[in-house]
Design an enzyme around this catalytic site. Structure first.
Site, PDB file in Angstrom:
ATOM      1  N   LEU A 171      72.777  27.491 -55.447  1.00 14.30           N
ATOM      2  CA  LEU A 171      73.318  27.752 -56.890  1.00 14.30           C
ATOM      3  C   LEU A 171      73.210  29.102 -57.044  1.00 14.30           C
ATOM      4  CD1 LEU A 171      71.621  24.759 -58.690  1.00 14.30           C
ATOM      5  CD2 LEU A 171      73.900  24.716 -57.951  1.00 14.30           C
ATOM      6  N   HIS A 172      74.281  29.653 -57.760  1.00 11.43           N
ATOM      7  CA  HIS A 172      74.382  30.889 -58.269  1.00 11.43           C
ATOM      8  C   HIS A 172      75.489  31.438 -59.104  1.00 11.43           C
ATOM      9  CE1 HIS A 172      78.067  31.187 -55.412  1.00 11.43           C
ATOM     10  NE2 HIS A 172      78.117  32.412 -56.057  1.00 11.43           N
TER      11      HIS A 172
END
Length: 372
Positions: free
Chosen positions: A207-208
């Site tokens: 996730l980013h």
């Protein structure tokens, strides 16, 4: 054919993976002098330098050392630094990949100086202009001389935007070349074994994106969902530096750390990461490239986004688009039967770099070394 100098632009983690197969294909060509240009947009060792080692790439011939900053700062920094390079020692051709700020910036520099620019992975569209990458894709494809596409839907996108067919060529997915280039090393890597996952069911999390990690309420929901999912299938979460910072700021990192079924790791090199992916039961992500690799490998992929610039991974692959609140339900409904061998989309076959080289050789022979 006289020698042609080609600049390969690398800036961020996905770029390194995409230029590697092409670099190795081009250096075998006697007519081609390749310069590897690292803009420095990502400079964390695990997010950049490791990939040069993994893919047996040389030290960059040119390093622009741009670093982080706002979108405007990065774009301007790359343009100023790369223009200086092109004025002092101009290449005959520039190849940009992907959709980061450096992709657009180097394209602008090249086109304004009359240097032929080709975009590898052209034509992808999410239809979401709130994504900085979508703006980079639109600008790059509107001005680059040659557009090498990964899938037929990308060709259709470009044609719908009025791009002449003479500027479009379907070459396939370079990310599959990257995987096949390192398949043996990936399969023999011991990361999965060192984590005790060799014979276990588990999921991988990446996730980013700002839409998922920048808002504390959304991030809290995601943490809650991941913890709930981990009770069904243990999760391994290599934490992006940006995401780690947001988790710390929101006071949420400790919530994940205290759950035994969630294993937090530092960012991994490509070989180590893909060693985990090939053994995973599910991948939970908001990234782009992993949607393609899971489709190629036949692994279920749950993408926490409202849209994707890679719709073929949904229509012909194993990818599903979800809202964060839908995550645990989606995991509960994953098929329990063993996955069958994947049938990848056309030209996702590990030979895209060869097709690009053939295209470039033909373009150089037909149009000379440069448009300047």
């Amino acid at each position: 054919m006289s020698t042609v100098t080609v600049d390969l632009i690398a800036a961020a983690r996905p770029n390194f993976m995409k230029v590697a197969p092409l670099y190795h294909a081009l250096i075998r060509e006697p007519w081609c002098n390749v310069r590897l240009v690292h803009t420095g947009q990502h400079y964390d060792k695990n997010m950049s330098d490791t990939f040069f080692t993994d893919f047996n790439l040389p030290k960059p011939h040119l390093h622009l050392n741009v670093g982080s900053g706002t979108h405007a700062e990065q774009t301007a920094g790359v343009m100023l630094a790369y223009e200086k390079v092109c004025l002092e020692a101009p290449p005959d051709r520039i190849i940009v990949v992907g959709d980061v700020n450096s992709t657009m910036a180097c394209t602008l520099v090249g086109v304004k100086l009359g240097i032929h620019v080709a975009h590898l992975e052209a034509g992808l569209r999410s239809r979401d202009r709130s994504m900085p990458e979508e703006i980079n894709r639109l600008v790059t494809d509107s001005i680059a001389d040659m557009l090498w596409t990964p899938s037929p839907d990308a060709d259709e996108n470009l044609k719908a935007e009025g791009v002449p067919e003479s500027r479009i060529e379907f070459v396939g997915n370079i990310m599959i070349d990257s995987f096949e280039l390192l398949r043996e090393k990936i399969e023999t890597d011991t990361t999965r074994q060192s984590l005790g996952l060799d014979h276990a069911a588990y999921g991988i999390v990446t996730l980013h994106r700002p839409s998922n990690v920048d808002n504390p309420q959304t991030l809290q929901m995601l943490v809650n969902e991941l913890i709930a999912v981990s009770e069904r299938v243990p999760l391994v979460f290599p934490v992006h530096p940006r995401t780690r910072g947001r988790l710390v700021a929101a006071g949420l990192l400790a919530e994940l750390e205290c759950h035994a079924a969630v294993t937090l790791l530092e960012p991994l090199g490509y070989i180590q990461f893909m060693n985990l992916v090939v053994g995973a039961s599910v991948v939970i992500t908001d990234s782009g490239g992993i949607q393609e690799e899971t489709t190629y490998l036949g692994i279920p992929c749950l993408t926490l986004r409202e849209n994707t610039e890679r719709p073929i991974t949904v229509t012909h692959g194993t990818n599903r688009l979800l809202r964060p609140s839908q995550l645990r339900t989606a995991v509960d409904t994953l098929p329990s039967t063993p996955r069958v061998d994947a049938v990848p989309p056309q030209f996702w076959d590990g030979h895209t770099a060869d097709r690009v080289v053939q295209s470039l050789r033909r373009l150089v022979a037909e149009g000379g070394a440069s448009t300047s």
